[in-house]
Design an enzyme around this catalytic site. Structure first.
Site, PDB file in Angstrom:
ATOM      1  N   HIS A 192     -10.447   1.117   1.645  1.00  0.00           N
ATOM      2  CA  HIS A 192     -10.204   2.045   2.748  1.00  0.00           C
ATOM      3  C   HIS A 192     -11.465   1.988   3.606  1.00  0.00           C
ATOM      4  O   HIS A 192     -12.464   2.633   3.284  1.00  0.00           O
ATOM      5  CB  HIS A 192      -9.959   3.468   2.215  1.00  0.00           C
ATOM      6  N   ASP A 239       1.440   2.520   3.556  1.00  0.00           N
ATOM      7  CA  ASP A 239       0.597   3.706   3.395  1.00  0.00           C
ATOM      8  C   ASP A 239       1.461   4.960   3.470  1.00  0.00           C
ATOM      9  O   ASP A 239       1.007   6.012   3.929  1.00  0.00           O
ATOM     10  CB  ASP A 239      -0.546   3.740   4.422  1.00  0.00           C
ATOM     11  N   HIS A 248      -4.700  -0.850   5.684  1.00  0.00           N
ATOM     12  CA  HIS A 248      -4.163  -0.106   6.841  1.00  0.00           C
ATOM     13  C   HIS A 248      -5.072  -0.201   8.066  1.00  0.00           C
ATOM     14  O   HIS A 248      -5.572   0.813   8.560  1.00  0.00           O
ATOM     15  CB  HIS A 248      -3.857   1.355   6.495  1.00  0.00           C
ATOM     16  N   HIS A 277       1.761   5.234  -1.730  1.00  0.00           N
ATOM     17  CA  HIS A 277       1.409   6.417  -2.535  1.00  0.00           C
ATOM     18  C   HIS A 277       2.681   6.980  -3.153  1.00  0.00           C
ATOM     19  O   HIS A 277       3.584   7.412  -2.427  1.00  0.00           O
ATOM     20  CB  HIS A 277       0.741   7.480  -1.657  1.00  0.00           C
ATOM     21  N   LYS A 298      -8.870  -0.428  -5.940  1.00  0.00           N
ATOM     22  CA  LYS A 298      -8.923   0.210  -4.622  1.00  0.00           C
ATOM     23  C   LYS A 298     -10.206   1.018  -4.467  1.00  0.00           C
ATOM     24  O   LYS A 298     -10.479   1.919  -5.257  1.00  0.00           O
ATOM     25  CB  LYS A 298      -7.710   1.140  -4.462  1.00  0.00           C
ATOM     26  N   HIS A 346       0.885  -1.192   0.000  1.00  0.00           N
ATOM     27  CA  HIS A 346       0.000   0.000   0.000  1.00  0.00           C
ATOM     28  C   HIS A 346       0.908   1.223   0.000  1.00  0.00           C
ATOM     29  O   HIS A 346       1.458   1.619   1.030  1.00  0.00           O
ATOM     30  CB  HIS A 346      -0.901  -0.005   1.238  1.00  0.00           C
TER      31      HIS A 346
END
Ligand code: NCD
Ligand code: ZN
Length: 335
Positions: A134, A240, A168, A15, A95, A13
């Site tokens: 999420h 994350d 997460h 970004h 996602k 995960h």
């Protein structure tokens, strides 16, 4: 000197952003990880095959000197089966964000109506495309994840062959779900294994520890540590790591996200060593993800050593967790 070797670490995960930020940040993950599941919450989000492929090319161009596999994900919308068939070889997962719940999620799902979502979710199940979620409602901030458990149950029971990854996770409630439904899995960050809400707002407010979902109570962290340190086969490491420019974090409207990519493996070694669980770290940081997602990353060997590392104050205007502080482990070599 104590050392620990990790093979093919994976960040499930991650970004990486875009533009200059991508160019600055992606090499930091590519240096120490074999691959990562790249989140699609760009502006606008990644929703077409063309955008997906172009984004993957920009990521590859940003990491010319390291072997790194960007496992791509698509931003959930109610896609039809023909589209999913055309794209399924180019993605590892889709996602899903509830609309407006976190950074760049405005185009997400506003109602979890099973009938509306059924054609997409059934097609994903048939095609073997995992669904990453999420999982937060728009309720009171400390209860958002726990409130989402009924939605996980609804999805897990209606689509028993769909792999659903609770992203997460931060609560005991989510940990307890792992053994209740065979098709539920989870990622856990390093910061949620270390901090609680006290570290964020218990003293002076710490913007660089503010993220979604927010860190919870000590008993939640204990539950997360229990499944991570024992490398429960349904949990994987997902940092994350969510970089924001320093001025967007140190501001009166602080952006959510903790930036950990360059120190994630060092912190994982520190935590697993502290609890005498280093033998389980390989499973948590790579092997479990390989079996859950059915992936086989290229060889990479990272040797870490128990030697103090002073975390830089920033990496190209992004402030990492523990900026300027000393952590217990460093990277010795990468091959
Ligand atoms: C993430 C981001 O900045 O993109 N922020 C965060 O606090 N984790 C989005 C997300 O994963 O929620
Ligand atoms: Zn994220």
């Amino acid at each position: 000197m104590k050392t620990h070797t990790l093979l093919m670490p994976l960040d499930m995960h991650l970004h990486l952003r875009d533009g200059v930020m991508l160019e600055d940040i992606a090499p930091l993950s590519a240096y120490s990880f074999s691959g990562g599941l790249v989140m699609p919450n760009l502006v606008p989000p990644v929703t077409t095959k063309e955008e997906l492929e172009a984004y993957k090319e920009r990521i590859m161009a940003a990491v010319p000197n390291d072997y790194f596999e960007p496992y791509m994900s698509l931003f959930y919308k109610n896609y039809d089966k023909a589209f999913l068939e055309s794209v399924c070889d180019s993605i590892l997962a889709i996602k899903l964000y509830p609309a407006g719940i976190t950074t760049n999620s405005e185009g997400g799902v506003s109602s979890f109506d099973i009938e509306t979502m059924k054609p997409t979710l059934q097609a994903m199940s048939d095609l073997g495309i995992p669904l990453c979620i999420h999982g937060e409602t728009d309720g009171f901030v400390m209860d958002r994840e726990a409130e989402f458990m009924s939605i996980y149950e609804l999805l897990a029971t209606n689509f028993p062959d769909l792999k659903i990854i609770m992203e997460h996770i931060t609560t005991k409630a989510a940990v307890d779900m792992l053994d209740k439904h065979k098709n539920l899995y989870a990622t856990i960050t390093i910061h949620h294994l270390i901090i609680t809400l006290d570290d964020v707002v218990g003293g002076m407010m710490k913007p660089h520890l503010f993220c979604k979902p927010i860190a919870k109570r000590p008993e939640d962290r204990e539950a997360l540590l229990h499944v991570a340190l024992s490398a429960h086969p349904k949990v994987m490491f997902g940092s994350d790591s969510a970089p924001h420019p320093q001025h967007k974090k140190e501001s009166c409207g602080c952006a959510a996200g903790v930036f950990t990519a360059p120190i994630a493996l060092q912190l994982l070694c520190e935590v697993f060593d502290k609890y005498d669980a280093l033998d389980n770290l390989q499973s948590f940081v790579s092997d479990n993800a390989q079996s859950i997602y059915g992936i086989c990353p290229e060889f990479k060997e990272i040797v870490l050593e128990k030697v103090p590392f002073v975390v830089p104050h920033n990496y190209s205007h992004v402030v990492p967790m523990y900026a300027g502080e000393t952590i217990g482990w460093s990277i010795q070599s990468v091959e």
